[in-house]
Design a protein around this motif. Sequence first.
Motif, PDB file in Angstrom:
ATOM      1  N   ALA A 146       0.850  -1.192   0.000  1.00  0.00           N
ATOM      2  CA  ALA A 146       0.000   0.000   0.000  1.00  0.00           C
ATOM      3  C   ALA A 146       0.886   1.242   0.000  1.00  0.00           C
ATOM      4  O   ALA A 146       2.079   1.167   0.322  1.00  0.00           O
ATOM      5  N   PRO A 147       0.318   2.408  -0.322  1.00  0.00           N
ATOM      6  CA  PRO A 147       1.136   3.614  -0.378  1.00  0.00           C
ATOM      7  C   PRO A 147       1.735   4.031   0.967  1.00  0.00           C
ATOM      8  O   PRO A 147       2.762   4.700   1.003  1.00  0.00           O
ATOM      9  N   ASP A 148       1.121   3.609   2.057  1.00  0.00           N
ATOM     10  CA  ASP A 148       1.655   3.975   3.366  1.00  0.00           C
ATOM     11  C   ASP A 148       2.513   2.877   3.992  1.00  0.00           C
ATOM     12  O   ASP A 148       2.948   2.990   5.135  1.00  0.00           O
ATOM     13  N   HIS A 149       2.791   1.832   3.239  1.00  0.00           N
ATOM     14  CA  HIS A 149       3.654   0.752   3.718  1.00  0.00           C
ATOM     15  C   HIS A 149       5.096   1.279   3.821  1.00  0.00           C
ATOM     16  O   HIS A 149       5.516   2.087   3.000  1.00  0.00           O
ATOM     17  N   PRO A 150       5.876   0.833   4.815  1.00  0.00           N
ATOM     18  CA  PRO A 150       7.260   1.303   4.936  1.00  0.00           C
ATOM     19  C   PRO A 150       8.106   1.105   3.679  1.00  0.00           C
ATOM     20  O   PRO A 150       8.936   1.954   3.348  1.00  0.00           O
ATOM     21  N   GLU A 151       7.887   0.002   2.951  1.00  0.00           N
ATOM     22  CA  GLU A 151       8.642  -0.210   1.704  1.00  0.00           C
ATOM     23  C   GLU A 151       8.290   0.862   0.674  1.00  0.00           C
ATOM     24  O   GLU A 151       9.147   1.313  -0.080  1.00  0.00           O
ATOM     25  N   SER A 152       7.031   1.274   0.631  1.00  0.00           N
ATOM     26  CA  SER A 152       6.602   2.310  -0.311  1.00  0.00           C
ATOM     27  C   SER A 152       7.203   3.659   0.047  1.00  0.00           C
ATOM     28  O   SER A 152       7.668   4.386  -0.827  1.00  0.00           O
ATOM     29  N   THR A 153       7.180   3.993   1.322  1.00  0.00           N
ATOM     30  CA  THR A 153       7.741   5.290   1.715  1.00  0.00           C
ATOM     31  C   THR A 153       9.256   5.300   1.552  1.00  0.00           C
ATOM     32  O   THR A 153       9.835   6.346   1.296  1.00  0.00           O
ATOM     33  N   ARG A 154       9.884   4.141   1.655  1.00  0.00           N
ATOM     34  CA  ARG A 154      11.329   4.043   1.427  1.00  0.00           C
ATOM     35  C   ARG A 154      11.681   4.200  -0.049  1.00  0.00           C
ATOM     36  O   ARG A 154      12.712   4.756  -0.406  1.00  0.00           O
ATOM     37  N   ASP A 155      10.802   3.706  -0.932  1.00  0.00           N
ATOM     38  CA  ASP A 155      11.078   3.734  -2.369  1.00  0.00           C
ATOM     39  C   ASP A 155       9.808   4.077  -3.150  1.00  0.00           C
ATOM     40  O   ASP A 155       9.162   3.192  -3.708  1.00  0.00           O
ATOM     41  N   PRO A 156       9.435   5.362  -3.204  1.00  0.00           N
ATOM     42  CA  PRO A 156       8.211   5.746  -3.910  1.00  0.00           C
ATOM     43  C   PRO A 156       8.207   5.347  -5.384  1.00  0.00           C
ATOM     44  O   PRO A 156       7.162   4.988  -5.928  1.00  0.00           O
ATOM     45  N   ARG A 157       9.358   5.367  -6.027  1.00  0.00           N
ATOM     46  CA  ARG A 157       9.407   4.993  -7.446  1.00  0.00           C
ATOM     47  C   ARG A 157       9.143   3.499  -7.618  1.00  0.00           C
ATOM     48  O   ARG A 157       8.572   3.076  -8.631  1.00  0.00           O
ATOM     49  N   GLY A 158       9.523   2.683  -6.656  1.00  0.00           N
ATOM     50  CA  GLY A 158       9.180   1.264  -6.689  1.00  0.00           C
ATOM     51  C   GLY A 158       7.671   1.076  -6.609  1.00  0.00           C
ATOM     52  O   GLY A 158       7.096   0.222  -7.287  1.00  0.00           O
ATOM     53  N   TYR A 159       7.022   1.905  -5.778  1.00  0.00           N
ATOM     54  CA  TYR A 159       5.559   1.852  -5.678  1.00  0.00           C
ATOM     55  C   TYR A 159       4.927   2.171  -7.033  1.00  0.00           C
ATOM     56  O   TYR A 159       3.982   1.508  -7.461  1.00  0.00           O
ATOM     57  N   VAL A 160       5.465   3.165  -7.738  1.00  0.00           N
ATOM     58  CA  VAL A 160       4.949   3.514  -9.065  1.00  0.00           C
ATOM     59  C   VAL A 160       5.097   2.331 -10.008  1.00  0.00           C
ATOM     60  O   VAL A 160       4.171   2.000 -10.758  1.00  0.00           O
ATOM     61  N   ARG A 161       6.233   1.663  -9.983  1.00  0.00           N
ATOM     62  CA  ARG A 161       6.440   0.506 -10.871  1.00  0.00           C
ATOM     63  C   ARG A 161       5.437  -0.602 -10.563  1.00  0.00           C
ATOM     64  O   ARG A 161       4.893  -1.229 -11.474  1.00  0.00           O
ATOM     65  N   GLN A 162       5.203  -0.856  -9.286  1.00  0.00           N
ATOM     66  CA  GLN A 162       4.222  -1.864  -8.891  1.00  0.00           C
ATOM     67  C   GLN A 162       2.848  -1.502  -9.446  1.00  0.00           C
ATOM     68  O   GLN A 162       2.186  -2.323 -10.094  1.00  0.00           O
ATOM     69  N   GLU A 163       2.422  -0.282  -9.201  1.00  0.00           N
ATOM     70  CA  GLU A 163       1.083   0.133  -9.608  1.00  0.00           C
ATOM     71  C   GLU A 163       0.948   0.232 -11.124  1.00  0.00           C
ATOM     72  O   GLU A 163      -0.083  -0.124 -11.683  1.00  0.00           O
ATOM     73  N   PHE A 164       1.991   0.711 -11.800  1.00  0.00           N
ATOM     74  CA  PHE A 164       1.928   0.836 -13.255  1.00  0.00           C
ATOM     75  C   PHE A 164       1.855  -0.540 -13.911  1.00  0.00           C
ATOM     76  O   PHE A 164       1.083  -0.741 -14.850  1.00  0.00           O
ATOM     77  N   ALA A 165       2.645  -1.482 -13.421  1.00  0.00           N
ATOM     78  CA  ALA A 165       2.624  -2.829 -13.993  1.00  0.00           C
ATOM     79  C   ALA A 165       1.235  -3.438 -13.873  1.00  0.00           C
ATOM     80  O   ALA A 165       0.728  -4.052 -14.815  1.00  0.00           O
ATOM     81  N   ILE A 166       0.602  -3.258 -12.736  1.00  0.00           N
ATOM     82  CA  ILE A 166      -0.755  -3.797 -12.526  1.00  0.00           C
ATOM     83  C   ILE A 166      -1.750  -3.059 -13.418  1.00  0.00           C
ATOM     84  O   ILE A 166      -2.591  -3.683 -14.067  1.00  0.00           O
ATOM     85  N   TRP A 167      -1.664  -1.728 -13.447  1.00  0.00           N
ATOM     86  CA  TRP A 167      -2.583  -0.933 -14.268  1.00  0.00           C
ATOM     87  C   TRP A 167      -2.433  -1.311 -15.745  1.00  0.00           C
ATOM     88  O   TRP A 167      -3.434  -1.519 -16.428  1.00  0.00           O
ATOM     89  N   HIS A 168      -1.213  -1.404 -16.216  1.00  0.00           N
ATOM     90  CA  HIS A 168      -0.979  -1.704 -17.638  1.00  0.00           C
ATOM     91  C   HIS A 168      -1.522  -3.099 -17.987  1.00  0.00           C
ATOM     92  O   HIS A 168      -2.146  -3.274 -19.030  1.00  0.00           O
ATOM     93  N   LYS A 169      -1.285  -4.062 -17.117  1.00  0.00           N
ATOM     94  CA  LYS A 169      -1.794  -5.422 -17.360  1.00  0.00           C
ATOM     95  C   LYS A 169      -3.312  -5.432 -17.470  1.00  0.00           C
ATOM     96  O   LYS A 169      -3.890  -6.129 -18.301  1.00  0.00           O
ATOM     97  N   ASN A 170      -3.979  -4.627 -16.642  1.00  0.00           N
ATOM     98  CA  ASN A 170      -5.442  -4.591 -16.629  1.00  0.00           C
ATOM     99  C   ASN A 170      -6.038  -3.703 -17.703  1.00  0.00           C
ATOM    100  O   ASN A 170      -7.260  -3.720 -17.907  1.00  0.00           O
ATOM    101  N   ASN A 171      -5.224  -2.896 -18.389  1.00  0.00           N
ATOM    102  CA  ASN A 171      -5.738  -1.944 -19.377  1.00  0.00           C
ATOM    103  C   ASN A 171      -5.164  -2.132 -20.760  1.00  0.00           C
ATOM    104  O   ASN A 171      -5.151  -1.193 -21.549  1.00  0.00           O
ATOM    105  N   GLN A 172      -4.667  -3.297 -21.073  1.00  0.00           N
ATOM    106  CA  GLN A 172      -4.117  -3.529 -22.400  1.00  0.00           C
ATOM    107  C   GLN A 172      -5.218  -3.738 -23.410  1.00  0.00           C
ATOM    108  O   GLN A 172      -6.234  -4.262 -23.177  1.00  0.00           O
TER     109      GLN A 172
END
Length: 172
Positions: A146-172
């Motif tokens: 989630a966006p407030d998870h410690p891993e997300s706050t440590r690496d916001p760009r990693g969070y973007v990659r996670q969310e973009f990969a999921i969004w792209h898979k669902n919107n192809q």
Amino acid sequence: MFEIRIICEAADRESVVTGLRSQFNIGHVRSSFSLTSGGQTLYITADLPATSPWPTPEQAYADTPAVSYELEWARVTLMGPPLSPGLNREYRLRRAAALDRMALGLAPGLGVVATPEDATEAATHLMTLDSTSGLGTSGYADGPYAPDHPESTRDPRGYVRQEFAIWHKNNQ
């Protein structure tokens, strides 16, 4: 770092070490004769392997439109009517992903430069939107973090990659 002690038969030594090496980053293997079993006692210093919870850029951005297309889409989208909540999220996600790709050097020939700071700022805006969306504690987040998870706050760009990969898979 931790130490592992294993008592095994001398004939099994190599397979034991190979198995440990496949699961851990191991150092020098020290051994001595085991008085109790007649085999060997192995002493191994080990670390857990360094892994990232995020998709790599190659995984996240595989088969996606060119960055120039994404930036043009963002420009045209902003020129239209006010953004609905869903479209606002899509805009922020696609823009953050484009800036991430540019900061990584994955958008050659654009003539536009995005710094890692620009990409992190866009990622932080997406995380703020996702965490305040009113859709539960994880907002729009569809991945394991989630966006407030410690891993997300440590690496916001990693969070973007996670969310973009999921969004792209669902919107192809």
